[in-house]
Design a protein around this motif. Structure first.
Motif, PDB file in Angstrom:
ATOM      1  N   ALA A 192      -8.711  -5.216  -1.001  1.00 23.15           N
ATOM      2  CA  ALA A 192      -7.345  -5.345  -0.496  1.00 23.15           C
ATOM      3  C   ALA A 192      -7.263  -4.891   0.964  1.00 23.15           C
ATOM      4  O   ALA A 192      -6.596  -5.524   1.786  1.00 23.15           O
ATOM      5  N   VAL A 193      -7.952  -3.807   1.289  1.00 21.77           N
ATOM      6  CA  VAL A 193      -7.989  -3.346   2.679  1.00 21.77           C
ATOM      7  C   VAL A 193      -8.687  -4.375   3.555  1.00 21.77           C
ATOM      8  O   VAL A 193      -8.261  -4.642   4.690  1.00 21.77           O
ATOM      9  N   PHE A 235       0.823  -1.216   0.000  1.00 18.16           N
ATOM     10  CA  PHE A 235       0.000   0.000   0.000  1.00 18.16           C
ATOM     11  C   PHE A 235       0.854   1.262   0.000  1.00 18.16           C
ATOM     12  O   PHE A 235       0.520   2.243  -0.642  1.00 18.16           O
ATOM     13  N   THR A 236       1.945   1.236   0.743  1.00 19.03           N
ATOM     14  CA  THR A 236       2.793   2.427   0.811  1.00 19.03           C
ATOM     15  C   THR A 236       3.692   2.556  -0.412  1.00 19.03           C
ATOM     16  O   THR A 236       4.307   3.596  -0.616  1.00 19.03           O
ATOM     17  N   GLY A 237       3.784   1.502  -1.197  1.00 20.04           N
ATOM     18  CA  GLY A 237       4.587   1.539  -2.407  1.00 20.04           C
ATOM     19  C   GLY A 237       6.049   1.259  -2.184  1.00 20.04           C
ATOM     20  O   GLY A 237       6.856   1.399  -3.101  1.00 20.04           O
ATOM     21  N   SER A 238       6.427   0.843  -0.989  1.00 22.14           N
ATOM     22  CA  SER A 238       7.848   0.586  -0.721  1.00 22.14           C
ATOM     23  C   SER A 238       8.316  -0.715  -1.376  1.00 22.14           C
ATOM     24  O   SER A 238       9.498  -0.875  -1.634  1.00 22.14           O
ATOM     25  N   ALA A 288       1.924 -11.546  -1.642  1.00 22.43           N
ATOM     26  CA  ALA A 288       0.577 -12.073  -1.792  1.00 22.43           C
ATOM     27  C   ALA A 288      -0.094 -11.389  -2.983  1.00 22.43           C
ATOM     28  O   ALA A 288       0.157 -10.223  -3.261  1.00 22.43           O
ATOM     29  N   LYS A 289      -0.938 -12.135  -3.671  1.00 24.58           N
ATOM     30  CA  LYS A 289      -1.662 -11.543  -4.794  1.00 24.58           C
ATOM     31  C   LYS A 289      -2.838 -10.744  -4.221  1.00 24.58           C
ATOM     32  O   LYS A 289      -3.773 -11.313  -3.676  1.00 24.58           O
ATOM     33  N   LEU A 290      -2.739  -9.437  -4.340  1.00 21.43           N
ATOM     34  CA  LEU A 290      -3.774  -8.562  -3.797  1.00 21.43           C
ATOM     35  C   LEU A 290      -4.921  -8.423  -4.786  1.00 21.43           C
ATOM     36  O   LEU A 290      -4.696  -8.403  -6.001  1.00 21.43           O
ATOM     37  N   PRO A 291      -6.135  -8.319  -4.283  1.00 22.33           N
ATOM     38  CA  PRO A 291      -7.278  -8.083  -5.174  1.00 22.33           C
ATOM     39  C   PRO A 291      -7.116  -6.731  -5.867  1.00 22.33           C
ATOM     40  O   PRO A 291      -6.556  -5.793  -5.288  1.00 22.33           O
ATOM     41  N   GLU A 332      -4.727  -8.931   9.994  1.00 25.53           N
ATOM     42  CA  GLU A 332      -4.481  -8.295  11.293  1.00 25.53           C
ATOM     43  C   GLU A 332      -5.353  -8.919  12.382  1.00 25.53           C
ATOM     44  O   GLU A 332      -4.895  -9.168  13.495  1.00 25.53           O
ATOM     45  N   THR A 333      -6.622  -9.172  12.051  1.00 20.81           N
ATOM     46  CA  THR A 333      -7.535  -9.807  13.011  1.00 20.81           C
ATOM     47  C   THR A 333      -7.066 -11.219  13.351  1.00 20.81           C
ATOM     48  O   THR A 333      -7.090 -11.637  14.511  1.00 20.81           O
ATOM     49  N   SER A 334      -6.639 -11.931  12.331  1.00 22.93           N
ATOM     50  CA  SER A 334      -6.152 -13.290  12.554  1.00 22.93           C
ATOM     51  C   SER A 334      -4.921 -13.288  13.461  1.00 22.93           C
ATOM     52  O   SER A 334      -4.773 -14.152  14.329  1.00 22.93           O
ATOM     53  N   ALA A 335      -4.044 -12.312  13.293  1.00 21.52           N
ATOM     54  CA  ALA A 335      -2.858 -12.204  14.153  1.00 21.52           C
ATOM     55  C   ALA A 335      -3.268 -11.933  15.592  1.00 21.52           C
ATOM     56  O   ALA A 335      -2.732 -12.543  16.528  1.00 21.52           O
TER      57      ALA A 335
END
Length: 165
Positions: free
Chosen positions: A78-79, A61-64, A69-72, A86-89
């Motif tokens: 994607a968000v 997302f930040t472009g770094s 992972a293949k993002l939608p 994050e929830t799973s973690a």
């Protein structure tokens, strides 16, 4: 992601059911405790993996860097994927706390009963592992330490090393 989260429940329930077949004496207590430690370690590894996936998506997302992972293609999807990781973690980090008290915290817990059969140095090793797993010492151990200090103070010692000056 739902299948992954179902696996958390399955792992926890497996440990619970496997423990039900064990008794509350001797080696069975050690096995019950080791199974709980294995569950904590599995969830710790899962949390690290989920955190890494979330960090990977954040980096995309930040472009770094590009994501592994293949993002939608849709940003909102994607968000949503990022939120799921994050929830799973978070769930992985907290899942071992379910039914934790009767295993390690209470006076009549599996750990307390098991440690009552051990010499002091082995007990300290078990308590150290519990502290590493949950971030604090169990209540029964802290109570023992307080009682030991009070006895030593009544006997005229410092509470740490009796008889050594």
């Amino acid at each position: 992601m739902l299948a992954r989260q179902d696996n958390y429940t399955n792992l926890h329930n497996f440990r619970e059911k496997a423990s039900d077949g064990l008794g509350m004496e001797g080696d069975d207590l050690r096995v019950r405790l080791e199974m709980w430690f294995a569950e904590v370690e599995a969830f710790r590894k899962e949390a690290a993996f989920c955190d890494a996936m979330a960090a990977d998506i954040n980096a995309a997302f930040t472009g770094s860097r590009t994501s592994k992972a293949k993002l939608p293609p849709d940003f909102n999807d994607a968000v949503g994927l990022l939120c799921e990781w994050e929830t799973s973690a978070k769930q992985s980090k907290l899942w071992h706390e379910y039914d934790m008290a009767p295993i390690v915290l209470w006076d009549d817990s599996v750990a307390a009963r098991y440690c009552a059969t051990l010499p002091w140095w082995k007990k300290k090793m078990v308590v150290w592992r519990i502290n590493k797993a949950i971030g604090r010492c169990p209540d029964w151990y802290l109570d023992e330490q307080k009682k030991g200090k009070r006895r030593a103070q009544k006997a005229g010692g410092t509470g740490k090393q009796r008889g050594v000056r």
